[in-house]
Write an enzyme that holds these catalytic residues in place. Structure first.
Site, PDB file in Angstrom:
ATOM      1  CB  THR B  99       5.867   6.657   3.545  1.00  0.00           C
ATOM      2  OG1 THR B  99       6.536   7.903   3.677  1.00  0.00           O
ATOM      3  CG2 THR B  99       4.387   6.853   3.828  1.00  0.00           C
ATOM      4  CE  LYS B 175       4.984  11.409   4.302  1.00  0.00           C
ATOM      5  NZ  LYS B 175       5.713  10.377   3.615  1.00  0.00           N
ATOM      6  CE  LYS B 243       4.249   3.504   0.101  1.00  0.00           C
ATOM      7  NZ  LYS B 243       5.589   3.703   0.675  1.00  0.00           N
TER       8      LYS B 243
END
Lengths: 306, 306
Positions: B99, B175, B243
């Site tokens: 990701t 995402k 993050k």
């Protein structure tokens, strides 16, 4: 039907109107109060009984439902000039379905009980369309005896009643928590849609993926579809959301609780109201975010062309 | 099975480990790379083939999956010293399931294609437990030819694959939007639970009501239950959320998009990390809010007694 087949409804706005119409449909005699004469005329056309004051309505019914907007209005219609309480028979059931500060709901409940009245704290949710169909959700607390009287009334106006104990105030508290989440989720939906549009994601595809993923919410599913379709017709307008989140923020501050997400959402909805979106649906914060981000959302015109 | 039955998995953290094990279970030969020797030993015990560098693994397989944490790590394992790309045969399929910034995913995709490689941008979600069962959700974009090769691999590791077009980057973008919503909803869940507890609402009752009301979300249903049960075992730890939301905030700023809810949630998760909750589940922001609000949540001890 029992002796409690006469119901007064004070405040014929979106939710009160729907409740009153639903009660009429179920065979209740309904006495309606509103400051707008044209609403009373419409109510009369629906076979309701219009009244000129809360006192007049309270004299005619053994159950009084209150559907006004603010704490101050609740106090006014109950205890102010021509208020309902002084005119009501002892033992009258007062159902407060206004969304107000939980602490005010507690205080008003106590004053009603001191005046010899029965009380249910019963805020509702669901929006105008469901109200009209008699399908709101009721989050209610009050004594068993009061619930026995209220049963057929809740049957008429709601699809679902959560019974949250005997303590007046619990209904308003849980309604407030539901409001916190709903309104933060509306803001998050608008933010997600605007960012997606900004970075070149197809909104219909994104909607399909998210509604099947961990980012889904009741509000994303509902308001997200409205944003994809460019539909900003008010279900729950920004003016009301600013009031509701203001309640959360105030109650949290009184209790010493930290609510950073609520405060961020409240700032966004307040800015949208200041920018003239107050009567549009909550998801119209997407329009504000779209302008800030220079992003074209479906069905949203450049404001200079409006 | 086709010639693409050899798969390298670079990065055997929670998600990469689950993918590698799922591929082994489905009969693939799997080559694993991780900087932690003890993880490679565990992998060997599971009949996986441990490798000492991305280059070594890329030489042995015609498909390379990348499951590392940051953009920098992706670049390092692909293009750095002993990186996979220089060692791979042209036509090797690179599936990037880390990701990362969507803009980095685009850039890395271009570099891979320039080097003659096939590419799918395929971030996954679902957490470690679902990864181990081969039931993650994949949000993927890439060419039809690449998808033909990847089919049996996605079958092995996932319960659901969203195919989001040919353009590398769309997988990462959607995402990211899912992450925005998921993480804001986790923060809102923690805030709602803490406030409810603070004002004397029974959390189990509240959970039951909200999960059937407009305030519900996938995360409220999942993480809300964990908070009610005092369960803070990490599904998606705060370190990772900081993050992920950092990616949203950075990408939004680059694009000129306003994301006030993301920023409020990021500030909260960052504070929780600074306070030492980084390895706990995201819903442990409730502990931080509980401390600030002086509220006792189920199963949470006073910190001075920890």
């Amino acid at each position: 039907m029992s002796q409690f087949s006469d119901v007064s409804v004070i405040g014929l706005g979106a939710m009160g109107w729907g409740a009153a119409i639903s009660l009429l449909r179920d065979g209740f005699s309904v006495y309606g109060v509103d400051i707008r004469q044209e609403v009373l005329e419409r109510f009369s056309a629906e076979k309701g009984n219009p009244c000129q004051s809360p006192a007049e309505a309270a004299k005619l019914a053994s159950v009084v439902m209150v559907f006004v907007v603010t704490d101050k209005q609740v106090e006014q219609v109950l205890f102010g000039q021509d208020g309902a309480v002084a005119a009501a028979e002892p033992g009258t059931l007062f159902i407060n379905s206004s969304t107000i500060q939980p602490s005010s709901a507690v205080e008003i409940g106590k004053r009603l009980e001191s005046a010899g009245m029965r009380v249910i704290d019963a805020p509702v949710s669901g929006g105008a369309a469901r109200a009209l169909r008699g399908e709101v959700t009721v989050m209610a607390s009050g004594s068993g005896e009061a619930f026995k009287i209220a049963g057929p009334i809740f049957d008429a106006i709601s699809a679902k009643v959560f019974r949250l104990g005997a303590e007046v105030g619990q209904g308003s508290r849980i309604k407030m928590i539901n409001q916190l989440l709903s309104d933060v989720h509306i803001a998050a939906t608008a933010e997600a849609m605007t960012l997606a549009s900004n970075i070149g994601v197809n909104l219909e595809t994104m909607y399909e993926v998210i509604t099947q993923s961990t980012g889904n919410s009741w509000m994303f599913e509902d308001r997200g579809a409205h944003i994809v379709n460019g539909d900003y017709a008010p279900r729950s307008p920004i003016d009301i959301i600013v009031k509701d989140l203001g309640i959360v923020s105030f109650e949290a501050e009184s209790a010493g609780a930290a609510v950073p997400l609520t405060n961020a959402a409240l700032a966004l909805f307040s800015e949208a109201r200041a920018e003239g979106y107050g009567r549009e649906d909550g998801c119209a914060v997407a329009k504000l975010l779209g302008r800030k981000s220079d992003t074209a959302l479906p069905g949203v015109k450049d404001r200079s062309q409006e």
